[in-house]
Scaffold this motif. Structure first.
Motif, short mmCIF file in Angstrom:
data_model
loop_
_atom_site.label_atom_id
_atom_site.label_comp_id
_atom_site.label_asym_id
_atom_site.label_seq_id
_atom_site.Cartn_x
_atom_site.Cartn_y
_atom_site.Cartn_z
N GLY A 94 0.24 -23.87 -22.92
CA GLY A 94 1.05 -25.06 -22.72
C GLY A 94 2.28 -24.77 -21.89
N LYS A 95 2.96 -23.67 -22.20
CA LYS A 95 4.17 -23.30 -21.45
C LYS A 95 3.83 -23.01 -19.99
N ALA A 96 2.71 -22.34 -19.77
CA ALA A 96 2.30 -22.03 -18.40
C ALA A 96 2.00 -23.31 -17.63
N MET A 97 1.37 -24.28 -18.27
CA MET A 97 1.05 -25.54 -17.60
C MET A 97 2.31 -26.33 -17.27
N ILE A 98 3.27 -26.37 -18.18
CA ILE A 98 4.51 -27.08 -17.91
C ILE A 98 5.27 -26.41 -16.76
N ALA A 99 5.26 -25.09 -16.73
CA ALA A 99 5.92 -24.36 -15.65
C ALA A 99 5.27 -24.70 -14.31
N ARG A 100 3.93 -24.72 -14.30
CA ARG A 100 3.22 -25.09 -13.06
C ARG A 100 3.53 -26.53 -12.67
N ASN A 101 3.65 -27.42 -13.65
CA ASN A 101 3.94 -28.82 -13.36
C ASN A 101 5.34 -28.96 -12.75
N GLU A 103 6.84 -26.68 -11.00
CA GLU A 103 6.71 -26.19 -9.63
C GLU A 103 6.19 -27.29 -8.71
N LEU A 104 5.22 -28.05 -9.23
CA LEU A 104 4.66 -29.16 -8.46
C LEU A 104 5.74 -30.22 -8.18
N TYR A 105 6.56 -30.51 -9.20
CA TYR A 105 7.65 -31.47 -9.00
C TYR A 105 8.60 -31.00 -7.90
N ALA A 106 8.88 -29.70 -7.88
CA ALA A 106 9.77 -29.16 -6.85
C ALA A 106 9.14 -29.31 -5.46
N GLU A 107 7.83 -29.06 -5.37
CA GLU A 107 7.13 -29.22 -4.09
C GLU A 107 7.18 -30.65 -3.61
N TYR A 128 9.28 -28.18 -24.65
CA TYR A 128 9.88 -28.93 -23.54
C TYR A 128 11.37 -28.60 -23.41
N GLU A 129 12.04 -28.41 -24.52
CA GLU A 129 13.47 -28.07 -24.46
C GLU A 129 13.68 -26.70 -23.81
N THR A 130 12.79 -25.75 -24.08
CA THR A 130 12.91 -24.43 -23.44
C THR A 130 12.65 -24.53 -21.94
N MET A 131 11.96 -25.60 -21.52
CA MET A 131 11.69 -25.82 -20.10
C MET A 131 12.70 -26.78 -19.48
#
Length: 290
Positions: A94-101, A103-107, A128-131
């Motif tokens: 889950g954490k890996a997917m949120i991190a990738r998401n 990254e997508l938002y930044a792109e 989500y709070e940690t992200m």
């Protein structure tokens, strides 16, 4: 090894099956048949080109779906569903997917990102709070299947008109708000009421109605109900709107979706009418591209 594949590369039937597989055993049953899934993708403006499946060593492990809109000059993203396949839960996917998401938002140069999470899903909220998502409000869902006694609400001096949901976008005090599914692009089948004090619009409500196969009213769902700011008669305005929306003499199911807990006037009036909370979510936001 964790890899990702955009959902636009899948047949829609496969995307639907992965959604149901990833949400298996979830706190709330989010699974749905293919036709309803297709309708949700379209009505919520979800982008298959910017949503993805997650793989772990070649096996499907999760899904993230998102939507994107221009709101008040800013690019806004909404997490329309994130879930991990049961066999891969508790392994950091889950954490890996949120991190990738993110990254997508930044792109995509997203300015603001929103999501909702079930209020009892503490592990997801902590993730989500940690992200760097912040909790900004609670969202209340209520229901009432009984006839409403609104006799005392019928006496007022306002004029109330009915129309399409999109029409409230012209009101000077209308704001899109932060709840994705209550914004006008998600309410193409929605209706509205507008409350007038003389010639001045002072309040509005947004809702949906559903009907059975014979054309009988089956349900009414309230999505927003607000008065113009700084009105001392706020409660009376909201009462006038609610009475028109709820059609109290009709026998049908009435529900309220994702009303912000900070809207105390509305919450208290719904409580007076006998509405009961059946679920709560948290609204979370992250400001990007600062």
């Amino acid at each position: 090894m964790i890899t990702y594949k955009v959902l636009s590369e899948f047949p829609i039937k496969d995307v639907s099956e992965l959604w149901n597989k990833a949400f298996e055993g979830y706190i709330v049953n989010a699974s749905m048949p293919l036709d309803r899934f297709i309708t949700r993708v379209a009505s919520e403006g979800l982008s298959l080109e910017h949503s993805f499946a997650c793989y772990v060593n070649g096996e499907q492990a999760g899904i993230v779906m998102g939507g994107f809109r221009e709101v008040s000059g800013k690019k806004v993203a909404w997490n329309g569903g994130t879930a991990v396949v049961p066999a891969f839960r508790g392994k950091g996917i889950g954490k890996a997917m949120i991190a990738r998401n993110l990254e997508l938002y930044a792109e995509l140069v997203v300015d603001v990102a929103y999501l909702e999470a079930i209020s009892t899903n503490e592990s997801a909220i902590r993730l989500y709070e940690t992200m760097n998502y912040e909790l900004v409000d609670r969202l209340i869902l209520l229901s009432n299947e009984h006839k409403l006694d609104m006799t005392d609400w019928s006496s007022h001096s306002y004029t109330v008109t009915r129309g399409l949901a999109i029409e409230v976008g012209t009101l000077l005090f209308y704001t899109p708000g932060e709840v994705w599914q209550s914004q006008l692009p998600s309410l193409k089948d929605g209706e509205s009421v507008t409350v007038y004090d003389g010639d001045e619009a002072v309040g509005y409500g947004l809702f949906r109605r559903t009907f059975d196969s014979y054309g009988n009213l089956a349900g009414i769902t309230l999505l927003r109900c607000e008065s113009a700011p700084n009105r001392l008669d706020r409660e009376s305005i909201v009462k006038a709107a609610l009475r028109e929306i709820w059609q109290p003499t009709r026998n049908c199911k009435r529900t309220v979706h994702n009303i912000r807990a900070s809207n105390r006037t509305l919450i208290e009036l719904l409580d007076q009418l006998g509405f009961n909370v059946f679920m709560e979510q948290v609204l979370m936001v992250q400001h990007l591209n600062k």
